[in-house]
Design a protein around this motif. Structure first.
Motif, short mmCIF file in Angstrom:
data_model
loop_
_atom_site.label_atom_id
_atom_site.label_comp_id
_atom_site.label_asym_id
_atom_site.label_seq_id
_atom_site.Cartn_x
_atom_site.Cartn_y
_atom_site.Cartn_z
N THR A 1 0.84 -1.19 0.00
CA THR A 1 0.00 0.00 0.00
C THR A 1 0.87 1.24 0.00
OG1 THR A 1 -0.14 0.04 2.43
CG2 THR A 1 -1.86 -1.16 1.23
N PRO B 1 -0.39 2.44 7.26
CA PRO B 1 -0.28 1.05 6.81
C PRO B 1 -1.61 0.33 6.89
CG PRO B 1 0.67 1.30 9.00
CD PRO B 1 0.31 2.69 8.52
N HIS C 1 2.27 -5.05 2.96
CA HIS C 1 3.44 -4.21 3.16
C HIS C 1 3.04 -2.75 2.95
CE1 HIS C 1 5.90 -7.83 3.09
NE2 HIS C 1 5.34 -8.18 1.95
N ALA C 2 3.80 -1.83 3.53
CA ALA C 2 3.37 -0.44 3.48
C ALA C 2 4.52 0.50 3.12
CB ALA C 2 2.78 -0.02 4.83
N VAL D 1 4.73 4.23 3.50
CA VAL D 1 3.92 5.19 4.25
C VAL D 1 4.33 6.61 3.92
CG1 VAL D 1 3.18 5.95 6.54
CG2 VAL D 1 3.55 3.52 6.09
N ARG E 1 5.33 -8.55 7.47
CA ARG E 1 4.92 -7.34 6.76
C ARG E 1 5.87 -6.20 7.10
NH1 ARG E 1 3.40 -10.58 4.07
NH2 ARG E 1 1.28 -11.31 3.71
N ARG F 1 7.14 -2.09 6.90
CA ARG F 1 6.70 -0.68 6.80
C ARG F 1 7.93 0.17 6.50
NH1 ARG F 1 3.22 3.29 10.69
NH2 ARG F 1 4.21 5.23 10.04
#
Length: 342
Positions: A158, A163, A168-169, A171, A326, A328
């Motif tokens: 994303t 998040p 997964h992010a 940000v 995951r 970030r």
């Protein structure tokens, strides 16, 4: 007995065998060259001959067939689900696509306008991408992320202010944009701050966190200060109406959603006789060149993208090593560039 008219044969589609014959090489060599395979040693002259033959014949590799042979897709899907806020994000996506193509991924942009979140995710899954980089306009949930991974996506990433569980992010924490502007104004002794909130629904995903950043900075400043949201449509008449009642609001500063909204209100305030920055300091966001040409020059929050690993390389790593925890990665850095408006 009547017969159907004969169908006229269309132009034949060139194949890799045609390229191989014209170049005088094997089909395997054609595949290695056109797929940029560097594990096999092929002379520069042969590579050039193969590419020239492919160009002359108008041959391009069949992406779907290549995916079938490899057992997986090389498509990275970039859903165009929302308005992108400014040139910084546009540059990010341009650079991301360029870098992914260098890594031999097929990048596909997909419009999701008019689809609800479940419909959009199913439409993405139908394309069987190996990865999806989803902006915040479509709300992903663990179930929707699961739809994508079960369809073959090895990485769902994303891109947005927060998040999303299960993905997964990358940000872009917009709270820091608002907080940077608020901290600057508070340091200059401003205590009553208006926050221009665009009425365009497509910008809410970024405007909301920026307001939250302002409110948090004011709350933690220790000063007797306040911040007031001010909804505004991006048109001259609403800006003029707001400027006409400005002195009744008791505000000594304003933080605009971006430089364009800041310039819109600045012009209206000046037309209404409100002194800038004497009566009201104005801060924008985006640091556009046009804001530097105004009088007074516009103070603005400059946003920059910074990452320990280039996003395309990060996506490639997540694809090659799926199943891990995951991740970030915070990309956004914000700082206020002080000029004459506040």
């Amino acid at each position: 007995m009547s017969q159907l008219p004969e169908q006229s044969a269309g132009p034949s589609v060139p194949t890799s065998a045609d390229v191989a014959r014209l170049a005088g090489v094997s089909r395997a060599t054609v595949s290695y060259v056109l797929n940029d395979n560097t594990t096999v040693r092929i002379s520069d002259a042969t590579r050039r001959r193969v590419r020239e033959a492919a160009f002359d014949l108008g041959y391009v590799p069949h992406a779907a067939a290549r995916s079938l042979r490899a057992g997986h897709s090389r498509m990275v899907l970039l859903p165009a689900a929302q308005q992108l806020p400014g040139p910084l994000h546009q540059r990010f996506f341009t650079d991301l696509q360029t870098d992914l193509r260098r890594l031999d991924y097929t990048v596909v942009q997909y419009g999701s306008v008019g689809l609800d979140a479940d419909e959009a995710v199913r439409a993405w899954a139908e394309l069987r991408p190996v990865a999806v980089v989803a902006p915040g306009g479509v709300h992903l949930t663990p179930h929707r992320t699961g739809v994508l991974t079960r369809s073959g996506a090895k990485a769902v990433i994303t891109l947005g202010p927060q998040p999303v569980e299960g993905a997964h992010a990358l940000v872009l924490d917009q709270r820091e944009v608002g907080a940077s502007a608020a901290r600057h104004l508070l340091s200059r002794g401003r205590r009553s701050i208006g926050v221009l909130m665009p009425q365009d629904p497509g910008l809410a995903v970024f405007a909301g966190p920026r307001l939250a950043g302002v409110l948090r900075a004011v709350e933690t400043s220790g000063a007797a200060a306040r911040a007031e949201p001010l909804p505004l449509a991006y048109e001259e008449e609403p800006a003029a109406r707001l400027a006409a009642r400005w002195r009744t609001l008791g505000l000594d500063a304003v933080i605009a959603y971006d430089d364009e909204y800041a310039m819109l209100l600045m012009r209206a305030l000046q037309d209404a006789g409100v002194g800038i920055p004497e009566e009201t300091a104005v801060v924008g966001a985006g640091d556009l060149m046009l804001g530097r040409l105004l009088r007074p020059r516009l103070t603005s929050v400059r946003m920059e993208l910074a990452a320990a690993q280039p996003p395309a390389e990060l996506i490639d790593r997540l694809i090659r090593h799926p199943g891990g925890p995951r991740e970030r990665h915070d990309l956004l850095r914000a700082r206020t560039v002080v000029r004459e408006s506040g």
